[in-house]
Design a protein around this motif. Sequence first.
Motif, mmCIF file in Angstrom:
data_model
loop_
_atom_site.group_PDB
_atom_site.id
_atom_site.type_symbol
_atom_site.label_atom_id
_atom_site.label_comp_id
_atom_site.label_asym_id
_atom_site.label_seq_id
_atom_site.Cartn_x
_atom_site.Cartn_y
_atom_site.Cartn_z
ATOM 1 N N VAL B 374 102.495 61.488 -43.346
ATOM 2 C CA VAL B 374 101.962 62.785 -43.745
ATOM 3 C C VAL B 374 102.595 63.258 -45.045
ATOM 4 N N GLY B 375 101.834 64.020 -45.787
ATOM 5 C CA GLY B 375 102.381 64.769 -46.911
ATOM 6 C C GLY B 375 102.704 66.163 -46.436
ATOM 7 N N THR B 376 103.976 66.466 -46.347
ATOM 8 C CA THR B 376 104.414 67.749 -45.799
ATOM 9 C C THR B 376 105.517 68.308 -46.688
ATOM 10 N N GLN B 377 105.644 69.644 -46.698
ATOM 11 C CA GLN B 377 106.722 70.236 -47.472
ATOM 12 C C GLN B 377 108.051 70.197 -46.728
ATOM 13 N N SER B 378 108.023 69.878 -45.448
ATOM 14 C CA SER B 378 109.291 69.717 -44.729
ATOM 15 C C SER B 378 109.236 68.489 -43.830
ATOM 16 N N GLN B 379 110.010 67.487 -44.225
ATOM 17 C CA GLN B 379 110.059 66.262 -43.440
ATOM 18 C C GLN B 379 110.544 66.570 -42.019
ATOM 19 N N THR B 380 111.586 67.375 -41.921
ATOM 20 C CA THR B 380 112.192 67.585 -40.602
ATOM 21 C C THR B 380 111.361 68.512 -39.718
ATOM 22 N N MET B 381 110.677 69.483 -40.328
ATOM 23 C CA MET B 381 109.784 70.317 -39.509
ATOM 24 C C MET B 381 108.623 69.484 -38.962
ATOM 25 N N ALA B 382 108.142 68.539 -39.750
ATOM 26 C CA ALA B 382 107.042 67.684 -39.282
ATOM 27 C C ALA B 382 107.502 66.822 -38.110
#
Lengths: 151, 737
Positions: B374-382
């Motif tokens: 995924v392209g996400t602004q937070s790796q850890t939240m994902a």
Amino acid sequence: MSIAFRVNGRQVTADADPESRLLWYLRDQLELTGTRYGCGSGLCGACMVHVNGERAFSCQTTLRDIADKSVTTIEGLSPDSSHPVQKAWLAESVPQCGYCQSGQIMSAADLLAKTPNPTRDQIVEHMSTNLCRCGTYPRIVKAIERAAREA
Amino acid sequence: MTIHARTVSPATRGPSLDRRLFMQGAGGLTFAVALGLPASAAEAKRVDLSPWVTLATDGTIMIRGPAIEMGQGSRTSLPLIFAEEMDADWSKVQIVRAAPIDAVYGNPGFGGAMYTAGSSAVTGYYKALRQFGAQVRMVLLDNAARHWNVPITELTTEPSVVVHKASNRRLGYGEIAAFAEVPAKAPEVRESDLKDPSRFRLIGHDVMRVELPTKINGTADYAINLKLPGMIYGAVLRTPVPGDTPATIDDTAAKAVRGFIQTVPLPYGVGVLADSTAAALAAKDALKVTWARKAKGWGFDSEKGLKEFAAAARDPARPSKPWETAGTGAAALATAASVHEAEYACDFAYHAQMEPLNAIAAVAPDGQSCGLWVGTQSQTMAVTATANTLGISPDKVAFHEHLLGGGFGRRGPRDMEFVVDAVLLSNAVKKPVKMVWSREDDVRNGRFHPLTAHHMRAGFDASGKLIAWHHRKAADIVTEFQDPVRYQKAGQKDFIGMLGAELKTYGIPNRQVDQITMDSGMRTQALRGIGFGPNKWAVEVFLDELALSRGADPLAFRLDLLKDAPRARAVVEKAGQMADWGRKRDGRGLGVAYIDYSGTQIAGVVEVSVDRANGQIKLHDVWIAMDCGVAVQPDNIVAQTEGCVVYGIGLALSERITMVDGEVQQSNFYDYLIPRMRDVPPIHVELIVTQNHPTGVGQMATPVIAPAISNAVAALTGKRLRHMPMTPDRVLSVLKA
């Protein structure tokens, strides 16, 4: 029903619904994912390709439309990123997120093929088909001017 | 020889890695942690010099990049800061995505999270990465000193080389890798051990962003491009208002779509699976679903809602939360010789990142582990959202970071709902599923820049000095919806919604900013410029009205208020010079706005004309002057600022989301109008480079544009636009009033 066409110089025979969209055939079947889905409605230009040398929204183009025609995608614009537009894009550091840039480059290449020395107004008019949310427009103008100079 | 090449699996993270040890190097940094080695690295032998860098005997230097890349450039600029102090040859550097471990790679300036947001990457990591780079340089020097048996004080470095001048010997970093011993504890680094900025070779010198070549030939690795073996495709029809559930599901027509596989009922909507994205989207569109209509947002009408918000802001009896108070606050208005009052408003707005939200999840057959792309602004939240959805621990989530086709805040909600979509669909069939939102889904399911109403009052004393300021803002609480965790941590302060309402630099002695919290039941989210957008709209337009009420020049009026803020004055003066502020233009107006955006000083001037027949505002030029301290990558800062201006133009003039009965009325780029090239005038950006700690650049110019345009239209026409966006119909009605 099978439909024959060429993509980046390769002969393709698609066994698919003739009304299905070229965009998804390119992306999901041929795995040419440089052509992007942005709006699906011919509004953003992220899906821009060339069909027989003319730019076209691949999301609005059916397989029936391209029967016996020749399609060029960003992957086929040059084998090694050496097209003058691609070189100018790097020289001017155009892309930000980059998602729309394949479409921008295909539109720009189409412009320069027809109008090798476009005026600024011609650039703006032609390129207003393509949306860039990052706002790289000022650099796109510079890059097209550079490509025209250096081609 | 102590070469540590242990790979830490996510299972071993947690309390055992005390973040402070890594972040402060307080005598306890274990260098024995290395993560995410790229398969493509050379066959050469490698040594992990710290959690941040792996050195190969062929000289390749692999530096971990903790920030995601969405076009803002910090995938390049953070490792570059590290490389500067390590004295690495940039041509030998490969940037490797850091593993999703907050404790090691979290942003020390952003609550310790791996969260690329808030224009905080460079400003938050700057000190730490310089220190970590300097520590690694010391380890290399120490190894060379022992190898040559010379005092370390006789050694210096050149890019990727340790030099012993006395004996004219040189050791490349790659050569040192062959015998390097890595201490268990990090060497101590003092401020004086860091490079003097005059010796910077990378900071302040433009390099090409590392991923740029992939963005001109179609190969850039957005998640939406990925195809996994055995993968099927999904789409989701989501409840129009948050918190609702499906009541009835009729998928008869969906089943008739060629390629349809199955329907997947979800708590908040209905998913479909198919053999292609096109089929999944078509089947989703063919669903007939009714909703329980139990959620709060049903019945909400944004036009009526705005009237309620405005009434609440206006009503002094309405309870409020304080945001900023200085001096005697609003009470000072009672002592003022004259009091001015005005109201402002902003509509909902949509992010419109060009890559619609999507994610790929592959839940294992036993449901006990999951791959995520995924392209996400937070790796850890994902990762956390995935783990929570499946009821597994985070170390059972194999996270694969991808480029983002735009973020602007949209890819950073705590619940990561677009990730959860993919995880739930994959979990239903235990196969890899690529879940893609159509553009229409992306608009209708948007999480918006909130609807806001502002009631402003200000008072001058008898001598004409601005002595009192009261800003009452009514809006939904953004932070609570977007990120309940940070909202609680922040003591229930709505910083995403309220930032920018405070006035740190203007010399107004008595100030009060109050938040009136509304509850429309709509989705809200940080959007480029966050609270600065609506708040500076109100502040900077109101200040302009105050200046004109005194017969003062708006630019001089601001400079007078900024007399104790030299960096602020400098950008306002600079923007004025760039625009040739004093020169009158026939049929054109100039407007100015200034912002202290989390330390970044920024001022802008716009030149406009107005078509009085159709209400169109035409922009002729935009001038921006900005001081963000140390400019790590100057050309990229200019590029970001150009992009901010374009984004600001859209928000100012045309972008508007409306709701009727809780449902978003817009659906695609024909009724949600973002700027095209023809809408964008020449943009002139000048940086005032100072040696102050670097501050953010990724969104600072966006909130400057709308108030500057309103101010320019007022200068030209004498009429005041107070509702954003300034659409032609609104312009016409104000001109006629």
